[in-house]
Design a protein around this motif. Structure first.
Motif, PDB file in Angstrom:
ATOM      1  N   VAL A  48     -11.458  14.056   4.995  1.00 26.92           N
ATOM      2  CA  VAL A  48     -11.877  12.629   4.428  1.00 26.92           C
ATOM      3  C   VAL A  48     -11.365  11.606   5.191  1.00 26.92           C
ATOM      4  CG1 VAL A  48     -11.673  10.968   2.523  1.00 26.92           C
ATOM      5  CG2 VAL A  48     -11.566  13.505   1.921  1.00 26.92           C
ATOM      6  N   CYS A  49     -10.232  11.480   5.896  1.00 23.20           N
ATOM      7  CA  CYS A  49      -9.894  10.433   6.405  1.00 23.20           C
ATOM      8  C   CYS A  49      -8.704  10.945   7.700  1.00 23.20           C
ATOM      9  CB  CYS A  49      -9.127   9.438   5.667  1.00 23.20           C
ATOM     10  SG  CYS A  49      -8.634   8.016   6.644  1.00 23.20           S
ATOM     11  N   HIS A  50      -8.573  10.222   8.622  1.00 22.83           N
ATOM     12  CA  HIS A  50      -7.398  10.725   9.600  1.00 22.83           C
ATOM     13  C   HIS A  50      -6.707   9.259  10.204  1.00 22.83           C
ATOM     14  CE1 HIS A  50     -10.969   9.611  12.407  1.00 22.83           C
ATOM     15  NE2 HIS A  50      -9.674   9.379  13.157  1.00 22.83           N
ATOM     16  N   CYS A  56       4.666   5.762  18.008  1.00 21.43           N
ATOM     17  CA  CYS A  56       5.426   5.944  19.141  1.00 21.43           C
ATOM     18  C   CYS A  56       6.640   6.786  18.695  1.00 21.43           C
ATOM     19  CB  CYS A  56       6.019   4.615  19.744  1.00 21.43           C
ATOM     20  SG  CYS A  56       4.772   3.394  20.598  1.00 21.43           S
ATOM     21  N   ASP A  57       7.066   6.771  17.378  1.00 23.15           N
ATOM     22  CA  ASP A  57       8.015   7.848  17.057  1.00 23.15           C
ATOM     23  C   ASP A  57       7.744   8.653  16.289  1.00 23.15           C
ATOM     24  OD1 ASP A  57      10.211   6.064  18.393  1.00 23.15           O
ATOM     25  OD2 ASP A  57      10.625   4.720  16.757  1.00 23.15           O
ATOM     26  N   GLY A  58       6.238   9.028  16.105  1.00 22.36           N
ATOM     27  CA  GLY A  58       5.587  10.211  15.646  1.00 22.36           C
ATOM     28  C   GLY A  58       5.507   9.773  14.063  1.00 22.36           C
ATOM     29  N   TYR A  59       5.825   8.744  13.616  1.00 17.35           N
ATOM     30  CA  TYR A  59       5.627   8.467  12.275  1.00 17.35           C
ATOM     31  C   TYR A  59       3.975   8.077  11.926  1.00 17.35           C
ATOM     32  CZ  TYR A  59      10.530   8.124  11.484  1.00 17.35           C
ATOM     33  OH  TYR A  59      11.851   8.455  11.208  1.00 17.35           O
ATOM     34  N   TYR A  60       3.699   8.415  10.759  1.00 15.39           N
ATOM     35  CA  TYR A  60       2.196   8.077  10.478  1.00 15.39           C
ATOM     36  C   TYR A  60       2.315   7.612   8.917  1.00 15.39           C
ATOM     37  CZ  TYR A  60       2.308  12.354   7.459  1.00 15.39           C
ATOM     38  OH  TYR A  60       2.582  12.854   6.334  1.00 15.39           O
ATOM     39  N   MET A  61       1.246   7.031   8.609  1.00 12.90           N
ATOM     40  CA  MET A  61       0.842   6.451   7.246  1.00 12.90           C
ATOM     41  C   MET A  61      -0.841   6.747   7.311  1.00 12.90           C
ATOM     42  SD  MET A  61       1.444   2.898   5.409  1.00 12.90           S
ATOM     43  CE  MET A  61       2.713   2.397   6.492  1.00 12.90           C
ATOM     44  N   ILE A  62      -1.088   7.328   5.725  1.00  9.61           N
ATOM     45  CA  ILE A  62      -2.438   7.570   5.694  1.00  9.61           C
ATOM     46  C   ILE A  62      -2.678   7.164   4.049  1.00  9.61           C
ATOM     47  CG2 ILE A  62      -2.201   9.866   5.035  1.00  9.61           C
ATOM     48  CD1 ILE A  62      -4.739  10.197   6.704  1.00  9.61           C
ATOM     49  N   ARG A  63      -3.694   6.574   3.890  1.00 13.35           N
ATOM     50  CA  ARG A  63      -4.097   5.913   2.668  1.00 13.35           C
ATOM     51  C   ARG A  63      -4.983   6.795   1.838  1.00 13.35           C
ATOM     52  NH1 ARG A  63      -8.054   0.864   2.117  1.00 13.35           N
ATOM     53  NH2 ARG A  63      -8.357   0.867  -0.127  1.00 13.35           N
ATOM     54  N   ILE A  64      -4.740   7.256   0.748  1.00 10.43           N
ATOM     55  CA  ILE A  64      -5.425   8.204   0.002  1.00 10.43           C
ATOM     56  C   ILE A  64      -5.948   7.585  -1.269  1.00 10.43           C
ATOM     57  CG2 ILE A  64      -5.769  10.355  -1.387  1.00 10.43           C
ATOM     58  CD1 ILE A  64      -3.417  11.380   0.482  1.00 10.43           C
ATOM     59  N   TYR A  74       0.759  -1.088  -1.929  1.00 12.44           N
ATOM     60  CA  TYR A  74       0.019  -2.189  -1.353  1.00 12.44           C
ATOM     61  C   TYR A  74      -0.282  -2.352   0.148  1.00 12.44           C
ATOM     62  CZ  TYR A  74       2.445  -4.307  -5.476  1.00 12.44           C
ATOM     63  OH  TYR A  74       3.018  -4.548  -6.778  1.00 12.44           O
ATOM     64  N   ILE A  75      -1.373  -2.807   0.454  1.00 11.49           N
ATOM     65  CA  ILE A  75      -1.851  -2.855   1.817  1.00 11.49           C
ATOM     66  C   ILE A  75      -1.785  -4.332   2.172  1.00 11.49           C
ATOM     67  CG2 ILE A  75      -3.814  -2.849   3.286  1.00 11.49           C
ATOM     68  CD1 ILE A  75      -4.778  -0.503   1.460  1.00 11.49           C
ATOM     69  N   LEU A  76      -0.801  -4.692   3.374  1.00 10.42           N
ATOM     70  CA  LEU A  76      -0.541  -5.872   3.904  1.00 10.42           C
ATOM     71  C   LEU A  76      -1.419  -6.174   4.831  1.00 10.42           C
ATOM     72  CD1 LEU A  76       3.229  -5.238   4.526  1.00 10.42           C
ATOM     73  CD2 LEU A  76       2.269  -6.241   2.801  1.00 10.42           C
ATOM     74  N   SER A  77      -1.784  -7.435   5.002  1.00 10.14           N
ATOM     75  CA  SER A  77      -2.726  -8.192   6.176  1.00 10.14           C
ATOM     76  C   SER A  77      -1.813  -8.173   7.302  1.00 10.14           C
ATOM     77  CB  SER A  77      -3.063  -9.285   5.838  1.00 10.14           C
ATOM     78  OG  SER A  77      -2.214 -10.358   5.484  1.00 10.14           O
ATOM     79  N   ALA A  78      -2.287  -8.415   8.409  1.00 12.22           N
ATOM     80  CA  ALA A  78      -1.720  -8.728   9.762  1.00 12.22           C
ATOM     81  C   ALA A  78      -2.114 -10.043  10.524  1.00 12.22           C
ATOM     82  CB  ALA A  78      -2.143  -7.457  10.414  1.00 12.22           C
ATOM     83  N   GLU A 122      -2.974  -5.439  -3.817  1.00 10.03           N
ATOM     84  CA  GLU A 122      -2.651  -4.311  -4.642  1.00 10.03           C
ATOM     85  C   GLU A 122      -3.698  -3.241  -4.505  1.00 10.03           C
ATOM     86  OE1 GLU A 122       0.054  -4.171  -8.397  1.00 10.03           O
ATOM     87  OE2 GLU A 122      -2.121  -4.592  -8.808  1.00 10.03           O
ATOM     88  N   VAL A 123      -3.386  -2.110  -4.255  1.00 10.24           N
ATOM     89  CA  VAL A 123      -4.336  -0.982  -4.440  1.00 10.24           C
ATOM     90  C   VAL A 123      -3.907  -0.046  -5.355  1.00 10.24           C
ATOM     91  CG1 VAL A 123      -5.627  -1.551  -2.006  1.00 10.24           C
ATOM     92  CG2 VAL A 123      -3.541  -0.092  -2.496  1.00 10.24           C
ATOM     93  N   GLU A 124      -4.976   0.676  -5.967  1.00 10.77           N
ATOM     94  CA  GLU A 124      -4.855   2.013  -6.656  1.00 10.77           C
ATOM     95  C   GLU A 124      -4.537   3.206  -6.024  1.00 10.77           C
ATOM     96  OE1 GLU A 124      -7.507   2.346  -9.942  1.00 10.77           O
ATOM     97  OE2 GLU A 124      -7.039   0.373 -10.578  1.00 10.77           O
ATOM     98  N   ASP A 125      -4.309   3.316  -4.776  1.00  8.73           N
ATOM     99  CA  ASP A 125      -4.432   4.205  -3.889  1.00  8.73           C
ATOM    100  C   ASP A 125      -2.922   4.804  -3.588  1.00  8.73           C
ATOM    101  OD1 ASP A 125      -6.694   3.219  -3.295  1.00  8.73           O
ATOM    102  OD2 ASP A 125      -6.500   2.838  -1.205  1.00  8.73           O
ATOM    103  N   VAL A 126      -2.662   6.167  -3.204  1.00  7.29           N
ATOM    104  CA  VAL A 126      -1.427   6.840  -2.817  1.00  7.29           C
ATOM    105  C   VAL A 126      -1.424   6.666  -1.316  1.00  7.29           C
ATOM    106  CG1 VAL A 126      -0.269   8.738  -2.790  1.00  7.29           C
ATOM    107  CG2 VAL A 126      -1.548   8.325  -4.687  1.00  7.29           C
ATOM    108  N   ILE A 127      -0.198   6.055  -0.875  1.00  9.01           N
ATOM    109  CA  ILE A 127       0.229   6.012   0.527  1.00  9.01           C
ATOM    110  C   ILE A 127       1.154   7.328   1.085  1.00  9.01           C
ATOM    111  CG2 ILE A 127       0.957   4.490   2.428  1.00  9.01           C
ATOM    112  CD1 ILE A 127      -1.295   3.313   0.888  1.00  9.01           C
ATOM    113  N   VAL A 128       0.392   8.061   1.900  1.00  9.86           N
ATOM    114  CA  VAL A 128       1.409   9.170   2.133  1.00  9.86           C
ATOM    115  C   VAL A 128       2.081   8.656   3.673  1.00  9.86           C
ATOM    116  CG1 VAL A 128       1.726  11.510   2.841  1.00  9.86           C
ATOM    117  CG2 VAL A 128       0.214  11.015   0.995  1.00  9.86           C
TER     118      VAL A 128
END
Length: 127
Positions: free
Chosen positions: A68-70, A75-83, A3-7, A29-35
């Motif tokens: 493909v994407c970046h 701030c705490d080193g966390y990342y999230m990328i949508r594939i 799921y991708i949330l709005s802001a 709702e998306v069919e993507d994988v979130i890493v």
């Protein structure tokens, strides 16, 4: 499913006196994988802020890795990328772009700092 949330934003009052603010957010709702994960310095385990996190797949026509994407670590080193389930790939035989399905494909996710040389080998972080 992912799921991708709005802001949205809320302006807080000057005086916090049991006031209520309402902010409705939609969910798509998306069919993507979130890493998601955390980028840390290998020896100290300290989080790395602002690292570039890229993902790559192997081009079926050339056999080479293509980015493909970046995104960036926070701030705490966390990342999230949508594939997404497919990426667009140029087919040199037809000279057209085609959708390439990433299902069952191995992708490479790499974190690099802005001052890292091209020859730097990835390290294995201690557990």
């Amino acid at each position: 499913m992912s799921y991708i949330l709005s802001a949205g934003t809320v302006t807080l009052p000057e005086i916090f006196d049991q006031q209520q603010q309402r902010l409705d957010l939609g969910v798509t709702e998306v069919e993507d994988v979130i890493v998601l994960g955390q980028i840390t310095e290998c020896e100290t385990g300290e989080p790395i802020v602002g690292a570039i996190v890229k993902y790559f797949f192997t081009n079926p026509f050339t056999g080479e890795l293509e980015d493909v994407c970046h995104t960036f670590s926070g701030c705490d080193g966390y990342y999230m990328i949508r594939i997404p389930p497919t990426v667009e790939v140029f087919n040199p035989e037809t000279e057209e772009f085609e959708d390439f399905n990433l299902a069952n494909q191995t992708i490479t996710i790499m974190a690099v700092g802005s001052d890292c040389p091209d020859t730097l080998e990835p390290c294995e972080c201690p557990e």
